[in-house]
Design an enzyme around this catalytic site. Structure first.
Site, PDB file in Angstrom:
ATOM      1  N   ALA A  82       0.869  -1.222   0.009  1.00  0.00           N
ATOM      2  CA  ALA A  82      -0.027  -0.154   0.202  1.00  0.00           C
ATOM      3  C   ALA A  82       0.913   1.073   0.041  1.00  0.00           C
ATOM      4  CB  ALA A  82      -0.780  -0.024   1.304  1.00  0.00           C
ATOM      5  N   VAL A  83       0.445   2.233  -0.686  1.00  0.00           N
ATOM      6  CA  VAL A  83       0.991   3.595  -0.786  1.00  0.00           C
ATOM      7  C   VAL A  83      -0.123   4.669  -0.714  1.00  0.00           C
ATOM      8  CG1 VAL A  83       2.455   5.242  -2.329  1.00  0.00           C
ATOM      9  CG2 VAL A  83       2.903   2.861  -2.218  1.00  0.00           C
ATOM     10  N   GLU A 115      -2.389 -12.082  -3.586  1.00  0.00           N
ATOM     11  CA  GLU A 115      -3.673 -12.067  -4.170  1.00  0.00           C
ATOM     12  C   GLU A 115      -3.960 -10.578  -4.676  1.00  0.00           C
ATOM     13  OE1 GLU A 115      -5.974 -15.777  -3.823  1.00  0.00           O
ATOM     14  OE2 GLU A 115      -5.529 -15.058  -1.920  1.00  0.00           O
ATOM     15  N   ASN A 120      -8.010  -4.374 -10.110  1.00  0.00           N
ATOM     16  CA  ASN A 120      -7.398  -3.306  -9.195  1.00  0.00           C
ATOM     17  C   ASN A 120      -6.267  -2.871 -10.313  1.00  0.00           C
ATOM     18  OD1 ASN A 120      -5.341  -1.973  -7.800  1.00  0.00           O
ATOM     19  ND2 ASN A 120      -5.701  -3.384  -6.085  1.00  0.00           N
ATOM     20  N   TYR A 126       2.350  -4.800 -11.202  1.00  0.00           N
ATOM     21  CA  TYR A 126       2.625  -6.508 -10.978  1.00  0.00           C
ATOM     22  C   TYR A 126       3.127  -7.095 -12.454  1.00  0.00           C
ATOM     23  CZ  TYR A 126       0.723  -6.059  -6.416  1.00  0.00           C
ATOM     24  OH  TYR A 126       0.424  -5.401  -5.124  1.00  0.00           O
TER      25      TYR A 126
HETATM   26  C1  LIG Z   1      -0.944  -0.322  -6.161  1.00  0.00           C
HETATM   27  C2  LIG Z   1       0.160   0.743  -5.462  1.00  0.00           C
HETATM   28  C3  LIG Z   1       0.740   0.216  -4.386  1.00  0.00           C
HETATM   29  C4  LIG Z   1       0.957   1.477  -6.148  1.00  0.00           C
HETATM   30  O1  LIG Z   1       1.751   2.427  -5.682  1.00  0.00           O
HETATM   31  P1  LIG Z   1       2.715   3.445  -6.302  1.00  0.00           P
HETATM   32  O2  LIG Z   1       3.832   4.198  -5.568  1.00  0.00           O
HETATM   33  O3  LIG Z   1       1.750   4.396  -6.971  1.00  0.00           O
HETATM   34  O4  LIG Z   1       3.299   2.713  -7.715  1.00  0.00           O
HETATM   35  P2  LIG Z   1       4.601   3.034  -8.473  1.00  0.00           P
HETATM   36  O5  LIG Z   1       4.644   4.708  -8.581  1.00  0.00           O
HETATM   37  O6  LIG Z   1       5.728   2.386  -8.012  1.00  0.00           O
HETATM   38  O7  LIG Z   1       4.094   2.682  -9.707  1.00  0.00           O
HETATM   39  C5  LIG Z   1       4.880   1.953 -10.934  1.00  0.00           C
HETATM   40  C6  LIG Z   1       4.468   1.746 -12.090  1.00  0.00           C
HETATM   41  O8  LIG Z   1       3.365   0.981 -11.729  1.00  0.00           O
HETATM   42  C7  LIG Z   1       1.967   1.271 -12.698  1.00  0.00           C
HETATM   43  N1  LIG Z   1       1.143   1.780 -11.817  1.00  0.00           N
HETATM   44  C8  LIG Z   1       0.879   1.917 -10.768  1.00  0.00           C
HETATM   45  N2  LIG Z   1      -0.053   2.334 -10.152  1.00  0.00           N
HETATM   46  C9  LIG Z   1      -0.938   2.536 -11.358  1.00  0.00           C
HETATM   47  C10 LIG Z   1      -2.386   2.856 -11.597  1.00  0.00           C
HETATM   48  N3  LIG Z   1      -3.038   3.193 -10.578  1.00  0.00           N
HETATM   49  N4  LIG Z   1      -2.845   2.739 -12.914  1.00  0.00           N
HETATM   50  C11 LIG Z   1      -2.124   2.662 -13.779  1.00  0.00           C
HETATM   51  N5  LIG Z   1      -0.779   2.119 -13.640  1.00  0.00           N
HETATM   52  C12 LIG Z   1      -0.325   2.007 -12.471  1.00  0.00           C
HETATM   53  C13 LIG Z   1       2.666   2.358 -13.736  1.00  0.00           C
HETATM   54  O9  LIG Z   1       3.120   1.457 -14.599  1.00  0.00           O
HETATM   55  C14 LIG Z   1       3.751   2.911 -12.865  1.00  0.00           C
HETATM   56  O10 LIG Z   1       4.532   3.579 -13.413  1.00  0.00           O
HETATM   57  P3  LIG Z   1       4.522   5.021 -13.899  1.00  0.00           P
HETATM   58  O11 LIG Z   1       4.107   5.967 -12.908  1.00  0.00           O
HETATM   59  O12 LIG Z   1       5.658   5.459 -14.634  1.00  0.00           O
HETATM   60  O13 LIG Z   1       3.491   4.888 -15.098  1.00  0.00           O
HETATM   61  C15 LIG Z   1      -0.781   1.869  -4.839  1.00  0.00           C
HETATM   62  O14 LIG Z   1      -1.602   2.589  -6.101  1.00  0.00           O
HETATM   63  C16 LIG Z   1      -1.954   1.677  -3.728  1.00  0.00           C
HETATM   64  O15 LIG Z   1      -1.550   1.730  -2.587  1.00  0.00           O
HETATM   65  N6  LIG Z   1      -3.230   1.183  -4.162  1.00  0.00           N
HETATM   66  C17 LIG Z   1      -4.090   0.848  -3.199  1.00  0.00           C
HETATM   67  C18 LIG Z   1      -3.673  -0.391  -2.317  1.00  0.00           C
HETATM   68  C19 LIG Z   1      -3.623  -1.771  -3.431  1.00  0.00           C
HETATM   69  O16 LIG Z   1      -4.395  -1.775  -4.296  1.00  0.00           O
HETATM   70  N7  LIG Z   1      -2.591  -2.522  -3.262  1.00  0.00           N
HETATM   71  C20 LIG Z   1      -2.400  -3.536  -4.289  1.00  0.00           C
HETATM   72  C21 LIG Z   1      -3.154  -4.649  -3.758  1.00  0.00           C
HETATM   73  S1  LIG Z   1      -2.584  -5.602  -2.262  1.00  0.00           S
END
Ligand SMILES: CC(C)(COP(=O)(O)OP(=O)(O)OC[C@H]1O[C@@H](n2cnc3c(N)ncnc32)[C@H](O)[C@@H]1OP(=O)(O)O)[C@@H](O)C(=O)NCCC(=O)NCCS
Length: 158
Positions: A82-83, A115, A120, A126
């Site tokens: 999570a971020v 999972e 999402n 991933y």
């Molecule tokens: C999923 C999550 C952890 C991603 O965190 P983040 O720090 O924004 O991810 P990053 O910046 O490292 O992203 C790396 C790449 O992943 C892809 N990506 C990440 N989030 C994305 C989104 N919402 N939509 C599309 N692509 C996405 C992109 O390719 C991104 O690269 P870019 O920014 O250069 O385009 C964050 O959105 C989150 O906490 N979501 C809610 C919790 C969740 O669903 N967790 C995962 C399931 S357990």
């Protein structure tokens, strides 16, 4: 990706004393509409088990994200990633994911799985990191209004 050259992200190992920080990020990061967030007692319970490790991401000293993982023999599982919304798209999710993969490898795992709710957007993160779908659990997540969502199991060779 967003870029703020002055921002510094560091990853630190967390323990049970960091549960407040984990829960603060949990509440900000997961939309209750999908039922993916864990409760405090679920987190506390799993953190007491062997093979579980917590990584905290801090951006400019502030809580930004976390990854909770578990390793058993040659298998590792990313339980939660999570971020916080304000810190997204700066590469922190990928940084945490890479660190989890490295740590899992060093603990002897040859495969990392996780999972994720079907639909999402984390799927893009991933896929880019080398994960592929290996299974599906029908109606695994239940949102706050009672709607249900499939879970997809993803795996990646380490
Ligand atoms: C999923 C999550 C952890 C991603 O965190 P983040 O720090 O924004 O991810 P990053 O910046 O490292 O992203 C790396 C790449 O992943 C892809 N990506 C990440 N989030 C994305 C989104 N919402 N939509 C599309 N692509 C996405 C992109 O390719 C991104 O690269 P870019 O920014 O250069 O385009 C964050 O959105 C989150 O906490 N979501 C809610 C919790 C969740 O669903 N967790 C995962 C399931 S357990």
């Amino acid at each position: 990706m967003n870029t703020l050259p002055t921002s510094q992200t560091e990853l630190v190992e967390g323990t049970a004393v960091d549960l407040d920080e984990v829960m603060a990020t949990m509440h900000l990061a997961f939309d209750p509409a999908f039922g993916e967030a864990w409760t405090r007692s679920q987190c506390a319970g799993i953190m007491g088990l062997g093979g579980v490790w917590l990584l905290l991401a801090r951006r400019d000293g502030q809580a930004a994200g976390f990854a909770l993982s578990r390793g058993v023999l040659d298998e590792a599982e990313l339980l939660l990633l999570a971020v916080q919304p304000d810190h997204r798209r700066f590469g922190i999710g990928r940084m945490l994911l890479d660190a989890v993969a490295n740590e899992a490898r060093s603990r002897g795992a040859t495969r990392l799985h996780l999972e994720m709710r079907d639909g999402n957007p984390a799927a893009i993160l991933y896929e880019r990191a080398g994960f592929h779908e290996i299974g599906r659990r029908k109606r695994y997540y239940r949102g706050h209004d009672g709607s249900s969502f499939d879970a997809i199991t993803l795996a990646c060779r380490l």
